[in-house]
Write an enzyme that holds these catalytic residues in place. Sequence first.
Site, PDB file in Angstrom:
ATOM      1  N   MET A   1       0.892  -1.133   0.418  1.00 30.41           N
ATOM      2  CA  MET A   1      -0.314  -0.004  -0.065  1.00 30.41           C
ATOM      3  C   MET A   1       0.744   1.093   0.038  1.00 30.41           C
ATOM      4  SD  MET A   1      -2.775  -0.655   2.868  1.00 30.41           S
ATOM      5  CE  MET A   1      -1.605  -1.855   3.941  1.00 30.41           C
TER       6      MET A   1
ATOM      7  N   ILE B   1       1.925  -5.138   7.989  1.00 32.06           N
ATOM      8  CA  ILE B   1       3.437  -5.011   8.621  1.00 32.06           C
ATOM      9  C   ILE B   1       3.876  -3.160   8.190  1.00 32.06           C
ATOM     10  CG2 ILE B   1       5.460  -5.209   7.240  1.00 32.06           C
ATOM     11  CD1 ILE B   1       4.649  -7.466   6.938  1.00 32.06           C
TER      12      ILE B   1
ATOM     13  N   GLY C   1       1.532   4.130   4.442  1.00 31.66           N
ATOM     14  CA  GLY C   1       2.595   3.942   3.206  1.00 31.66           C
ATOM     15  C   GLY C   1       2.860   1.851   4.531  1.00 31.66           C
ATOM     16  N   SER C   2       2.625   1.234   3.940  1.00 31.46           N
ATOM     17  CA  SER C   2       3.162  -0.462   4.567  1.00 31.46           C
ATOM     18  C   SER C   2       1.888  -1.619   3.388  1.00 31.46           C
ATOM     19  CB  SER C   2       1.880  -0.270   5.700  1.00 31.46           C
ATOM     20  OG  SER C   2       0.626   0.254   5.167  1.00 31.46           O
ATOM     21  N   ARG C   3       2.577  -2.615   3.776  1.00 35.33           N
ATOM     22  CA  ARG C   3       1.790  -4.262   3.570  1.00 35.33           C
ATOM     23  C   ARG C   3       0.816  -5.039   4.362  1.00 35.33           C
ATOM     24  NH1 ARG C   3       7.555  -7.107   2.562  1.00 35.33           N
ATOM     25  NH2 ARG C   3       6.677  -8.424   3.428  1.00 35.33           N
TER      26      ARG C   3
END
Length: 220
Positions: free
Chosen positions: A101, A159, A189-191
């Site tokens: 993301m 994450i 901002g991440s996953r």
Amino acid sequence: MAIKIHREGLRIITVTGILLVVINLLLFVFSVFTVSVLIVILVLSGLLLLFVLRFFRVPARNFLPVDNAVFSPADGTVVTIEEVYEPEYFKDKRLLVSVFMSVWNVHINWCPVSGIVNYFRYHPGKYLVARHPKSSELNERTSMVLKDEKGRELLVRQIAGIVARRVVYYTGEGRKVNAGEEYGFIKFGSRLDVYLPLSAEVKVKLKDKVKGKYTILANW
């Protein structure tokens, strides 16, 4: 159509708005800048506030369940599709599908399938770039295992990234959840990693753009 703002953003948006108003007022009263420069600063301040508002938007998105489907838990880009060893819960090989993301994506996280939360853990950690392979082991994260009515299990992992400094979750072990139900949020901002059985049929490709609770990542 009115824009709905996620509850996780209300405080950040309020503080950002107040700070920008105060800074611009001080600049207009005490600054030595020309009027044109001050107008540019004001416009940039407005764009920054719009960006923050956009980040915390809640998309108007209906959910239609599909038998045996594993839905994307987040908006973003598919960055990983590979067979890996999952050491925390399964302790064997799984099929990993990762969705990255960016700051431009909605950062709400949705349950990919319906079932019981069979396992849930929060892990404090570092803030490596979310695309980094080690981020799933070293970064701040949560691990949630969902077990469906047929006894099938998958693990979905939030994450945090280098910009995201906080993982938020709204669930816990023993809770029954539905596919498409919101279960968390990651800020800036991440996953999301989804660990599937090796027998799962992946329906996406690398670099595909996906939408949470809309795109089918795989079939059981």
